[in-house]
Design an enzyme around this catalytic site. Structure first.
Site, PDB file in Angstrom:
ATOM      1  N   ASP A   1      32.667  44.143  29.123  1.00 29.80           N
ATOM      2  CA  ASP A   1      33.509  44.155  27.939  1.00 29.80           C
ATOM      3  C   ASP A   1      33.732  45.577  27.431  1.00 29.80           C
ATOM      4  O   ASP A   1      33.270  45.971  26.362  1.00 29.80           O
ATOM      5  CB  ASP A   1      32.918  43.258  26.836  1.00 29.80           C
TER       6      ASP A   1
ATOM      7  N   ASP B   1      30.958  34.645  23.733  1.00 30.72           N
ATOM      8  CA  ASP B   1      30.643  34.412  25.155  1.00 30.72           C
ATOM      9  C   ASP B   1      29.407  35.189  25.611  1.00 30.72           C
ATOM     10  O   ASP B   1      28.951  35.021  26.743  1.00 30.72           O
ATOM     11  CB  ASP B   1      31.861  34.708  26.054  1.00 30.72           C
TER      12      ASP B   1
ATOM     13  N   HIS C   1      32.130  38.868  34.852  1.00 36.50           N
ATOM     14  CA  HIS C   1      32.955  38.638  33.665  1.00 36.50           C
ATOM     15  C   HIS C   1      34.416  38.426  34.052  1.00 36.50           C
ATOM     16  O   HIS C   1      35.324  39.081  33.546  1.00 36.50           O
ATOM     17  CB  HIS C   1      32.812  39.801  32.669  1.00 36.50           C
TER      18      HIS C   1
HETATM   19 ZN   LIG Z   1      33.018  38.797  27.031  1.00 35.94          ZN
HETATM   20 ZN   LIG Z   2      33.780  40.904  24.172  1.00 36.90          ZN
END
Ligand SMILES: [Zn+2]
Ligand SMILES: [Zn+2]
Length: 303
Positions: free
Chosen positions: A206, A65, A265
């Site tokens: 992340d 992603d 995100h």
């Molecule tokens: Zn991600």
């Molecule tokens: Zn990730």
């Protein structure tokens, strides 16, 4: 002047109304992209910004992603007749990952250079940007980035005259360059006051909420940070998959006190991020649930 656009705000997969998270910065004709998931070039087209002046692409990590949109993006840059080199920055393995993706985009009219991050913290000056990369805590190696535009001190014409510095050199000295002319070396500190406050934006996604994120966001004009989940009960899921909740992002922002916090995100299961913002703002009032295409133009403050 620094233009920032959060092109998308999605995590994991693009949705019809939400592209994958990535950010573009523009300064002095040089653009910088952070992450390039599936559909990033569509989001950029929708914004109306050009892929051609992208001189630098930074990757947080190599989950799909955040990088699977790269081959198409490079082809589009090539179709725009870019010929200048492109630099990529990312965790170790960058060249291997990009080379694999390039099997479907082998011929490009511009060369690609790689800068692989190996230390926990690294700083690089590239074009108008000072880029700080700092390692965060995801289930693969992942970095956050601080993008800064430094600002030199104010030019003191009286001092320049008093030192008989030729007028033709003033402009270069003002830009912070050291020049040798007529056997004499001139340095910017001869004519500039102390450095003034520049511009700074941080981008971090992340990761679990580690202190280094707040450290780099200190004094930032804008902090862009993952807020994957809004439902408080999803904290267990966030811990398990090494992501963070909106509340954890706001707590980091509270510590760092940036001008604004933009959350990004979002999990595909999170339909309405705004539903949770009353609680998030109790932790950090300048928090916003960002949406695709949000942009801001940051200017140096008056003296
Ligand atoms: Zn991600
Ligand atoms: Zn990730």
């Amino acid at each position: 002047m620094l233009d920032i656009c959060l092109l998308g705000t999605g995590g994991m997969m693009p949705l019809p109304y939400r592209w994958l998270t990535s950010m573009m910065a523009r300064c002095d004709g040089s653009s910088l992209l952070i992450d390039c998931g599936e559909g990033t070039q569509v989001a950029l087209r929708k914004k109306g910004w050009s892929p051609k002046p992208v001189d630098l692409i930074c990757f947080t990590h190599y989950h799909a992603d955040h990088i699977s949109g790269l081959p198409g993006f490079l082809l589009t840059m090539g179709n725009a007749e870019r010929t200048e080199p492109l630099l990529m920055i990312g965790p170790k393995g960058l060249e291997r990952v990009v080379s694999a993706l390039r099997t479907i985009a082998p011929e490009l009219p511009f060369p690609i250079r790689f800068l692989e991050l190996t230390e926990a913290r690294e700083q690089h000056r590239i074009g108008p940007y000072v880029i700080d990369a700092y390692r965060v805590n995801h289930n693969v190696v992942c970095y956050g980035y601080a993008i800064s535009i430094p600002r030199t001190g104010k030019f003191d014409a009286e001092r320049a005259k008093a030192q008989q510095i030729p007028l033709k050199l003033w402009n270069s000295l003002q830009k912070g360059q050291t020049i040798t002319d007529g056997g004499r070396t001139y340095t910017p500190d001869m004519v500039l006051g102390k450095p003034r406050r520049g511009l700074k934006v941080t981008y971090c996604t992340d990761t679990r909420p580690v202190p280094v994120i707040a450290e780099y966001a200190e004094g930032a004009d804008l902090m862009i940070c993952e807020g994957m989940y809004g439902e408080p009960e999803k904290i267990g899921k966030a811990r398990e998959h090494k992501h963070m909740t909106m509340y954890e992002a706001a707590t980091l922002a509270k510590r760092a006190n940036p001008g604004e916090l933009w959350l990004t995100h979002y999990s595909p299961s999170l339909n309405r991020p705004d539903d949770y913002m009353d609680e998030v703002k109790k932790i950090f009032p300048a928090a916003k649930a960002a949406r695709d295409g949000w942009s801001v133009q940051l200017d140096f403050a008056e003296d």
